[in-house]
Write an enzyme that holds these catalytic residues in place. Structure first.
Site, short mmCIF file in Angstrom:
data_model
loop_
_atom_site.label_atom_id
_atom_site.label_comp_id
_atom_site.label_asym_id
_atom_site.label_seq_id
_atom_site.Cartn_x
_atom_site.Cartn_y
_atom_site.Cartn_z
N PRO A 9 0.78 -1.23 0.00
CA PRO A 9 0.00 0.00 0.00
C PRO A 9 0.82 1.29 0.00
CG PRO A 9 -0.18 -1.16 2.10
CD PRO A 9 0.47 -2.09 1.14
N ASN A 10 0.34 2.21 -0.79
CA ASN A 10 0.85 3.58 -0.90
C ASN A 10 2.16 3.70 -1.68
OD1 ASN A 10 -1.29 4.88 0.58
ND2 ASN A 10 -0.44 3.91 2.40
N ARG A 17 4.88 12.01 -3.32
CA ARG A 17 4.64 12.53 -1.97
C ARG A 17 5.82 12.15 -1.07
NH1 ARG A 17 0.96 14.62 -4.11
NH2 ARG A 17 -1.28 14.42 -3.85
N TYR A 22 11.04 9.05 1.10
CA TYR A 22 11.05 7.96 0.12
C TYR A 22 11.69 8.31 -1.22
CZ TYR A 22 7.81 5.91 3.48
OH TYR A 22 7.25 5.41 4.62
N ASN A 71 7.98 -5.80 -0.86
CA ASN A 71 7.87 -4.69 0.08
C ASN A 71 6.39 -4.57 0.42
OD1 ASN A 71 7.82 -2.38 1.59
ND2 ASN A 71 9.05 -1.14 0.17
N ALA A 74 3.14 -0.93 4.80
CA ALA A 74 2.56 -0.92 6.17
C ALA A 74 2.05 -2.29 6.60
CB ALA A 74 1.44 0.11 6.23
N GLU A 95 12.48 -9.85 1.68
CA GLU A 95 11.73 -8.69 2.19
C GLU A 95 12.59 -7.44 2.00
OE1 GLU A 95 10.89 -9.00 6.39
OE2 GLU A 95 10.21 -6.91 6.51
N HIS A 97 12.79 -3.00 2.26
CA HIS A 97 12.23 -1.71 2.65
C HIS A 97 13.15 -0.61 2.17
CE1 HIS A 97 9.12 -3.56 4.98
NE2 HIS A 97 10.04 -4.38 5.50
N ARG A 104 13.01 4.14 12.74
CA ARG A 104 11.74 4.86 12.73
C ARG A 104 10.89 4.47 13.95
NH1 ARG A 104 9.33 4.69 6.83
NH2 ARG A 104 8.18 6.46 7.70
O1 CA2 Z 1 10.54 1.80 3.95
C1 CA2 Z 1 9.71 1.10 3.37
O2 CA2 Z 1 9.91 0.60 2.27
C2 CA2 Z 1 8.34 0.86 4.02
O3 CA2 Z 1 7.91 -0.46 3.67
C3 CA2 Z 1 7.41 1.90 3.41
C4 CA2 Z 1 6.02 1.87 4.04
C5 CA2 Z 1 6.10 1.93 5.56
O4 CA2 Z 1 4.80 1.80 6.11
C6 CA2 Z 1 7.00 0.85 6.12
O5 CA2 Z 1 7.08 1.00 7.52
C7 CA2 Z 1 8.40 0.96 5.53
C8 CA2 Z 1 5.19 3.06 3.56
C9 CA2 Z 1 5.06 3.17 2.09
C10 CA2 Z 1 4.38 4.45 1.77
O6 CA2 Z 1 4.98 4.98 0.63
C11 CA2 Z 1 4.79 6.29 0.35
C12 CA2 Z 1 5.50 6.80 -0.71
C13 CA2 Z 1 5.37 8.10 -1.03
C14 CA2 Z 1 4.52 8.93 -0.32
C15 CA2 Z 1 3.80 8.41 0.74
C16 CA2 Z 1 3.92 7.08 1.07
#
Ligand code: CA2
Length: 138
Positions: A9-10, A17, A22, A71, A74, A95, A97, A104
């Site tokens: 997700p996201n 964003r 990121y 990946n 969340a 896996e 990230h 974090r």
């Molecule tokens: O660091 C990572 O790759 C995560 O898997 C990213 C997840 C986060 O919940 C994990 O704890 C770590 C979040 C991905 C959200 O991606 C976005 C990208 C751009 C803008 C907003 C969110």
């Protein structure tokens, strides 16, 4: 060699964003670079914001592909179902990230994927995916 990258997700918002966390590159642009770099690898990309779709894709590819780079975003920290799917398949799952989740918030320190994963790569930005693919080549 057939490898799928599965993003949760996201991650479709990458490059659009929160660039300070990121980065500013979209995953589609980065994926083209990966295809160019790993010409001998049949690379596929799947992203979903829906937990069940991620589980179905892991099941679909997890008995025939050579590798899964996952990946779960969340869902990493919440999904017993994705953890079970990773455990159930035969294909090795790495896996990944983008961020170093251990630097974090506390809730990001727990992963339901790690106990079942063949390896974990985190904190290298998008390069985490490069490193995961390379791990399948040696
Ligand atoms: O660091 C990572 O790759 C995560 O898997 C990213 C997840 C986060 O919940 C994990 O704890 C770590 C979040 C991905 C959200 O991606 C976005 C990208 C751009 C803008 C907003 C969110």
């Amino acid at each position: 060699m057939k490898i799928i990258i599965i993003n949760g997700p996201n991650l479709n918002l990458l490059g659009k964003r929160e660039p300070e966390v990121y980065g500013s590159e979209t995953f589609e642009d980065y994926f083209s670079k990966l295809q160019f770099k790993f010409k001998d690898v049949e690379l596929e990309y799947f992203q979903s914001n829906i937990e069940g779709e991620l589980i179905s894709k892991i099941q679909e590819t997890g008995f025939s592909y050579d590798g899964i780079v996952l990946n779960a975003a969340a869902y990493t920290h919440t999904s017993v179902g994705i953890g079970d799917a990773v455990k159930a398949v035969e294909t090795p799952v790495i896996e990944v990230h983008i961020s170093n989740t251990h630097q974090r918030e506390e809730f990001r320190h727990l992963s339901y994927i790690s106990p079942a994963a063949s390896g974990v790569i985190l904190g290298f930005g998008l390069k985490s995916y490069d490193l995961a693919i390379e791990s399948f080549l040696f």
